[in-house]
Design a protein around this motif. Structure first.
Motif, short mmCIF file in Angstrom:
data_model
loop_
_atom_site.label_atom_id
_atom_site.label_comp_id
_atom_site.label_asym_id
_atom_site.label_seq_id
_atom_site.Cartn_x
_atom_site.Cartn_y
_atom_site.Cartn_z
N VAL A 56 0.80 -1.07 0.03
CA VAL A 56 -0.07 0.12 0.05
C VAL A 56 0.82 1.14 0.17
CG1 VAL A 56 -1.63 1.40 1.26
CG2 VAL A 56 -2.02 -0.94 1.02
N GLU A 57 1.97 1.46 0.77
CA GLU A 57 2.70 2.48 0.85
C GLU A 57 3.56 2.68 -0.56
OE1 GLU A 57 5.65 1.82 4.00
OE2 GLU A 57 4.23 1.65 5.41
N ASP A 58 3.93 1.65 -1.21
CA ASP A 58 4.49 1.71 -2.49
C ASP A 58 3.53 2.09 -3.16
OD1 ASP A 58 6.60 1.18 -4.22
OD2 ASP A 58 5.77 -0.58 -5.11
N VAL A 59 2.38 1.77 -3.31
CA VAL A 59 1.46 2.43 -4.27
C VAL A 59 0.87 3.95 -4.14
CG1 VAL A 59 -1.19 2.19 -5.16
CG2 VAL A 59 0.02 0.04 -5.00
N GLU A 60 0.95 4.05 -2.81
CA GLU A 60 0.49 5.53 -2.34
C GLU A 60 1.66 6.61 -2.83
OE1 GLU A 60 -0.33 5.39 1.62
OE2 GLU A 60 -2.50 4.68 1.40
N SER A 61 3.00 6.10 -3.04
CA SER A 61 3.98 6.92 -2.90
C SER A 61 3.90 7.15 -4.72
CB SER A 61 5.34 6.28 -2.59
OG SER A 61 5.61 5.19 -3.46
N GLY A 62 3.65 6.37 -5.39
CA GLY A 62 3.16 6.51 -6.71
C GLY A 62 4.59 6.28 -7.53
N PRO A 63 4.62 6.22 -8.97
CA PRO A 63 5.73 6.12 -9.67
C PRO A 63 6.16 7.56 -10.00
CG PRO A 63 3.76 5.93 -10.87
CD PRO A 63 3.25 5.86 -9.55
N THR A 64 7.52 7.44 -10.07
CA THR A 64 8.28 8.93 -10.28
C THR A 64 8.46 8.86 -11.69
OG1 THR A 64 10.45 8.05 -9.83
CG2 THR A 64 8.94 9.24 -8.02
N PHE A 65 8.48 10.06 -12.73
CA PHE A 65 8.61 10.02 -13.88
C PHE A 65 9.76 10.99 -14.11
CE2 PHE A 65 4.30 8.51 -13.66
CZ PHE A 65 4.48 7.22 -14.76
N PRO A 66 10.72 11.04 -14.84
CA PRO A 66 11.60 12.29 -15.23
C PRO A 66 11.04 13.45 -15.62
CG PRO A 66 11.97 10.52 -16.78
CD PRO A 66 10.91 9.78 -15.58
N ASP A 67 11.41 14.68 -15.50
CA ASP A 67 11.07 15.86 -16.14
C ASP A 67 11.35 15.72 -17.54
OD1 ASP A 67 10.05 16.87 -13.58
OD2 ASP A 67 11.75 17.75 -13.00
N ARG A 68 10.29 16.23 -18.15
CA ARG A 68 10.66 16.50 -19.79
C ARG A 68 10.81 17.82 -20.26
NH1 ARG A 68 7.66 11.26 -22.83
NH2 ARG A 68 7.62 10.18 -21.26
#
Length: 83
Positions: free
Chosen positions: A71-83
């Motif tokens: 649940v913690e992993d899902v809540e932190s969400g994925p990180t995407f590099p700035d474009r």
């Protein structure tokens, strides 16, 4: 002669096949043959129960801790590099 009209011949100790043996199966001089080596395969076993007794037991506390981490992993969400 069709490509799927399989037959078996034995390769001699010298690595050759007697022309009479090929002629018996309808192979004419100059014919192109595709050789397929016979491979021994182990029988296919069903996977059901293959790991029974080989995995450690999981307690309810272990399950709850893993669920919290998921649940913690899902809540932190994925990180995407700035474009």
């Amino acid at each position: 002669m069709s490509a799927d009209a399989g037959f078996e011949v034995v390769v001699g100790a010298d690595g050759g096949i007697a022309p009479e043996e090929l002629a018996r199966h309808g192979v004419r001089p100059g014919a192109h043959l595709r050789i397929v080596a016979e491979v021994d395969r182990s029988p296919i076993r069903p996977a059901y129960g293959a790991l029974r007794g080989q995995l450690p037991g999981v307690s309810w506390e272990d399950f709850e801790a893993a669920s919290r981490l998921a649940v913690e992993d899902v809540e932190s969400g994925p990180t995407f590099p700035d474009r």
